[in-house]
Design an enzyme around this catalytic site. Structure first.
Site, PDB file in Angstrom:
ATOM      1  N   HIS A 306       0.843  -1.200   0.000  1.00 35.29           N
ATOM      2  CA  HIS A 306       0.000   0.000   0.000  1.00 35.29           C
ATOM      3  C   HIS A 306       0.876   1.246   0.000  1.00 35.29           C
ATOM      4  CE1 HIS A 306      -3.166   2.749   0.638  1.00 35.29           C
ATOM      5  NE2 HIS A 306      -3.428   2.549   1.902  1.00 35.29           N
ATOM      6  N   HIS A 345      -2.413  -1.436 -10.128  1.00 32.84           N
ATOM      7  CA  HIS A 345      -3.299  -0.861  -9.098  1.00 32.84           C
ATOM      8  C   HIS A 345      -4.527  -1.756  -8.969  1.00 32.84           C
ATOM      9  CE1 HIS A 345      -5.748   2.030  -6.888  1.00 32.84           C
ATOM     10  NE2 HIS A 345      -4.611   2.632  -6.610  1.00 32.84           N
ATOM     11  N   ASP A 402       2.674   6.245  -7.111  1.00 29.72           N
ATOM     12  CA  ASP A 402       4.014   6.127  -6.507  1.00 29.72           C
ATOM     13  C   ASP A 402       5.152   6.159  -7.509  1.00 29.72           C
ATOM     14  OD1 ASP A 402       2.391   4.143  -4.203  1.00 29.72           O
ATOM     15  OD2 ASP A 402       3.677   5.819  -3.615  1.00 29.72           O
TER      16      ASP A 402
HETATM   17  C1  SDX Z   1      -1.356   2.555  -3.566  1.00 30.33           C
HETATM   18  O1  SDX Z   1      -6.130   1.219  -3.132  1.00 30.33           O
HETATM   19  C2  SDX Z   1      -5.602   2.415  -3.359  1.00 30.33           C
HETATM   20  O2  SDX Z   1      -6.268   3.315  -3.788  1.00 30.33           O
HETATM   21  C3  SDX Z   1      -4.122   2.517  -3.032  1.00 30.33           C
HETATM   22  C4  SDX Z   1      -3.498   3.839  -3.408  1.00 30.33           C
HETATM   23  C5  SDX Z   1      -4.068   4.963  -2.587  1.00 30.33           C
HETATM   24  O3  SDX Z   1      -4.021   6.092  -3.074  1.00 30.33           O
HETATM   25  O4  SDX Z   1      -4.456   4.711  -1.412  1.00 30.33           O
HETATM   26  O5  SDX Z   1      -3.685   4.090  -4.788  1.00 30.33           O
HETATM   27  C6  SDX Z   1      -1.997   3.817  -3.108  1.00 30.33           C
HETATM   28  O6  SDX Z   1      -1.407   1.572  -2.859  1.00 30.33           O
HETATM   29  C7  SDX Z   1      -0.678   2.537  -4.899  1.00 30.33           C
HETATM   30  C8  SDX Z   1      -0.062   1.131  -5.221  1.00 30.33           C
HETATM   31  C9  SDX Z   1       1.346   1.133  -4.661  1.00 30.33           C
HETATM   32  N1  SDX Z   1       1.924  -0.246  -4.726  1.00 30.33           N
HETATM   33  C10 SDX Z   1       2.744  -0.586  -5.748  1.00 30.33           C
HETATM   34  O7  SDX Z   1       3.049   0.134  -6.710  1.00 30.33           O
HETATM   35  C11 SDX Z   1       3.328  -2.003  -5.598  1.00 30.33           C
HETATM   36  C12 SDX Z   1       3.322  -2.659  -6.975  1.00 30.33           C
HETATM   37  N2  SDX Z   1       1.939  -2.890  -7.361  1.00 30.33           N
HETATM   38  C13 SDX Z   1       1.401  -4.202  -7.137  1.00 30.33           C
HETATM   39  O8  SDX Z   1       1.827  -4.807  -5.939  1.00 30.33           O
HETATM   40  C14 SDX Z   1      -0.058  -4.348  -7.467  1.00 30.33           C
HETATM   41  O9  SDX Z   1      -0.280  -3.701  -8.638  1.00 30.33           O
HETATM   42  C15 SDX Z   1      -1.076  -3.882  -6.454  1.00 30.33           C
HETATM   43  C16 SDX Z   1      -0.895  -4.546  -5.128  1.00 30.33           C
HETATM   44  C17 SDX Z   1      -1.001  -2.423  -6.304  1.00 30.33           C
HETATM   45  C18 SDX Z   1      -2.446  -4.266  -7.018  1.00 30.33           C
HETATM   46  O10 SDX Z   1      -2.424  -5.617  -7.143  1.00 30.33           O
HETATM   47  P1  SDX Z   1      -3.764  -6.418  -7.496  1.00 30.33           P
HETATM   48  O11 SDX Z   1      -4.909  -5.612  -7.908  1.00 30.33           O
HETATM   49  O12 SDX Z   1      -3.978  -7.396  -6.396  1.00 30.33           O
HETATM   50  O13 SDX Z   1      -3.333  -7.011  -8.844  1.00 30.33           O
HETATM   51  P2  SDX Z   1      -2.916  -8.465  -9.015  1.00 30.33           P
HETATM   52  O14 SDX Z   1      -1.814  -8.755  -8.048  1.00 30.33           O
HETATM   53  O15 SDX Z   1      -4.144  -9.295  -8.966  1.00 30.33           O
HETATM   54  O16 SDX Z   1      -2.296  -8.393 -10.486  1.00 30.33           O
HETATM   55  C19 SDX Z   1      -3.054  -8.692 -11.637  1.00 30.33           C
HETATM   56  C20 SDX Z   1      -1.995  -9.096 -12.664  1.00 30.33           C
HETATM   57  C21 SDX Z   1      -1.071 -10.177 -12.130  1.00 30.33           C
HETATM   58  O17 SDX Z   1      -0.588 -10.889 -13.263  1.00 30.33           O
HETATM   59  P3  SDX Z   1      -1.210 -12.373 -13.517  1.00 30.33           P
HETATM   60  O18 SDX Z   1      -1.039 -13.160 -12.214  1.00 30.33           O
HETATM   61  O19 SDX Z   1      -2.677 -12.127 -13.865  1.00 30.33           O
HETATM   62  O20 SDX Z   1      -0.406 -12.920 -14.661  1.00 30.33           O
HETATM   63  O21 SDX Z   1      -1.167  -7.941 -12.922  1.00 30.33           O
HETATM   64  C22 SDX Z   1       0.157  -8.244 -12.531  1.00 30.33           C
HETATM   65  C23 SDX Z   1       0.084  -9.416 -11.558  1.00 30.33           C
HETATM   66  O22 SDX Z   1       1.291 -10.131 -11.562  1.00 30.33           O
HETATM   67  N3  SDX Z   1       0.690  -7.063 -11.852  1.00 30.33           N
HETATM   68  C24 SDX Z   1       1.925  -6.630 -12.027  1.00 30.33           C
HETATM   69  C25 SDX Z   1       2.041  -5.498 -11.207  1.00 30.33           C
HETATM   70  N4  SDX Z   1       0.882  -5.290 -10.559  1.00 30.33           N
HETATM   71  C26 SDX Z   1       0.046  -6.269 -10.967  1.00 30.33           C
HETATM   72  N5  SDX Z   1       2.944  -7.105 -12.777  1.00 30.33           N
HETATM   73  C27 SDX Z   1       4.090  -6.405 -12.716  1.00 30.33           C
HETATM   74  N6  SDX Z   1       4.275  -5.291 -11.952  1.00 30.33           N
HETATM   75  C28 SDX Z   1       3.274  -4.833 -11.198  1.00 30.33           C
HETATM   76  N7  SDX Z   1       3.472  -3.744 -10.451  1.00 30.33           N
END
Ligand code: SDX
Length: 465
Positions: A306, A345, A402
């Site tokens: 997060h 996201h 971010d």
């Molecule tokens: C914030 O909720 C909010 O509003 C949060 C926020 C706020 O203002 O409060 O916006 C702030 O939390 C921003 C996010 C910051 N975190 C990161 O940047 C960390 C990297 N991001 C990921 O960990 C991920 O994107 C999440 C946790 C943010 C979201 O993950 P989800 O929705 O659970 O997505 P998922 O894990 O189900 O991914 C779906 C697919 C997967 O691939 P497959 O398994 O389908 O093959 O997308 C891929 C994931 O592997 N994927 C990514 C990725 N994020 C998702 N692949 C590579 N890099 C990434 N960053």
């Protein structure tokens, strides 16, 4: 307006125009939402994905289009024309303040920024060795002490007279006027303590204002102590963003630095039912008080899924090294199914509108930046291009809030360990606004778990196991 800050407004309006062109049909009119007629049906995934926990007028996120709205105002308009003071008032009260309302609100913020007693209590802990978010969370709990046992009217010293020399606060770097106007409060402090301890309303609007104003003061003090310096008292003449930078760095910011920090605070202020907002609301729904509720938001935000991704982004950009190393790095990351920090996201399956603003701000007047920052920025731009070209487009993975914010803060000389506390400094507005709104029709949050365990197992005494 300073000519360079006008250029920043132009950058935002250009980003807004691009976003509208890419995500909005010309004649598309958005109608006001309607309150929910409970009970409702929704399809829910793990992690409550898709669940609707409440209805709200505070803010709206359209994940498919990449839209962000606070109380009906488009985020691009708020960044271009408003201030964090106005936006936090808007989130809490539902409308932009009139000049008189803004003046009264600012007066409260100026008053509540002085946390001498809280900082004295906080400095009793090894803040310099603690996790910054852990120290910040403790600071908000200690703030509760200051607010609830002080008689807010008579007990609190007037602005400018509150100096760091009284027996109950820590030595702080005060502006020259502080010493000139110093009056010792030894007796006043004793008298205040004798006065009946008035239990302030720790879950009302005043507590929200206290936290809005105080969390930046505590964050800045933690940053100063971690750098080996003393805390700096707020300057009542400075704006919220300028004061925060001044208390963090010891230097009064330039108009451009103040404007960019103000925009960053606006962008992070609210974002629907994200994990930290939901955590704050769950705690508040038990009628616990707002200090504990905000403390829970800080705790949730300290988790790397997060908060903290902007710190990880900088680490990744340095690990990649330079723009020409990006393609290989992305290929390896993709093969290892490694999540690229700052991308993806839970809600946005489009370009995060906040990144649409922070990206150009990160690159603003880049020619005046040190070489290492220029390299970070160029590597980031190439990483964005390569992620989108490989898996981003097909998986709808775009830069999130971010991805560029770490470069923006680094340009201001802010240490990466303080990036997530800055997120909290801003998000206090969204946490408190949504808590106050939910408490109007409170119902303790109590979801269910689908039991998938066994029944009727026979108890076996210990000696027979
Ligand atoms: C914030 O909720 C909010 O509003 C949060 C926020 C706020 O203002 O409060 O916006 C702030 O939390 C921003 C996010 C910051 N975190 C990161 O940047 C960390 C990297 N991001 C990921 O960990 C991920 O994107 C999440 C946790 C943010 C979201 O993950 P989800 O929705 O659970 O997505 P998922 O894990 O189900 O991914 C779906 C697919 C997967 O691939 P497959 O398994 O389908 O093959 O997308 C891929 C994931 O592997 N994927 C990514 C990725 N994020 C998702 N692949 C590579 N890099 C990434 N960053």
């Amino acid at each position: 307006m300073h000519e360079n800050t006008q250029k920043i407004t132009d950058i935002i309006l250009k980003a807004a125009e691009k976003a509208r062109r890419e995500t909005r049909d010309e004649d598309q009119k958005l109608r006001a939402g309607k309150s929910i007629d409970w009970p409702i049906e929704c399809t829910i995934g793990p992690g409550l994905e898709g669940a609707i926990a409440c209805d709200s007028k505070v803010g709206y996120v359209d994940g498919s289009k990449g839209w962000l709205v606070y109380r009906g105002y488009d985020i691009f308009d708020l960044c271009a024309y408003s201030s964090y003071e106005e936006v936090s008032y808007l989130l809490l009260h539902g409308s932009l303040p009139t000049p008189d309302q803004l003046e009264a609100f600012n007066k409260k913020l100026v008053e509540y920024r002085y946390l001498n007693k809280t900082l004295r209590l906080l400095m009793g802990f090894p803040v310099e060795e603690m996790n910054a978010m852990g120290a910040l969370r403790m600071g908000t709990i200690l703030m509760r002490q200051e607010f609830t046992y002080r008689d807010q009217e008579a007990g609190r010293p007037a602005i400018g007279d509150a100096i760091s020399a009284d027996e109950d606060s820590i030595p702080m770097e005060t502006a020259p006027t502080g010493e000139a106007k110093a009056i010792y409060e030894f007796n006043a402090a004793k008298k205040a303590r004798k006065r009946k301890k008035m239990l302030g309303d720790a879950s009302g609007l005043e507590a929200c204002y206290h936290l809005l104003a105080g969390v930046p003061t505590i964050t800045a003090a933690i940053s100063r102590v971690r750098q080996g310096h003393m805390a700096i008292e707020p300057d009542p003449q400075l704006s919220h963003a300028a004061n925060f930078l001044y208390m963090m760095t010891g230097k009064r910011p330039t108009p451009v630095q103040e404007r960019i920090m103000d925009i960053a605070l606006i962008l992070h202020a609210d974002h629907g039912m994200n994990a930290s907002t939901f955590a704050s609301m769950v705690v508040a729904s038990t009628l616990s008080d707002i200090y504990f509720s905000v403390g829970s938001g800080i705790a949730a935000l300290s988790g790397p899924l997060h908060g903290g991704a902007n710190e990880q982004v900088l680490h990744t950009l340095k690990e990649i090294g330079s723009p020409d190393q990006v393609a290989d790095w992305v290929q390896t990351a993709s093969k290892k199914k490694k999540k690229v920090p700052g991308f993806g996201h839970r809600v946005y399956k489009a370009y995060d509108p906040r990144a649409r603003v922070l990206g150009p701000l990160a690159g603003y007047r880049m020619r005046y930046c040190p070489e290492d920052i220029v390299k970070l920025y160029k590597t980031a731009k190439e990483l964005e291009r390569q992620v989108f070209r490989t898996f981003g487009h097909e998986k709808k993975i775009f830069p999130n809030v971010d991805f560029y914010s770490g470069i923006v803060y680094s340009r201001m000389g802010i240490d990466p360990s303080m990036f997530t506390p800055i997120f909290a400094v801003s998000r206090v507005a969204g946490w408190t606004a949504r808590v106050l709104e939910y408490l109007q029709k409170n119902r303790i949050f109590r979801p269910r778990a689908m039991y998938s365990g066994e029944f009727e197992r026979e108890y076996v005494p210990l000696e027979q196991r």
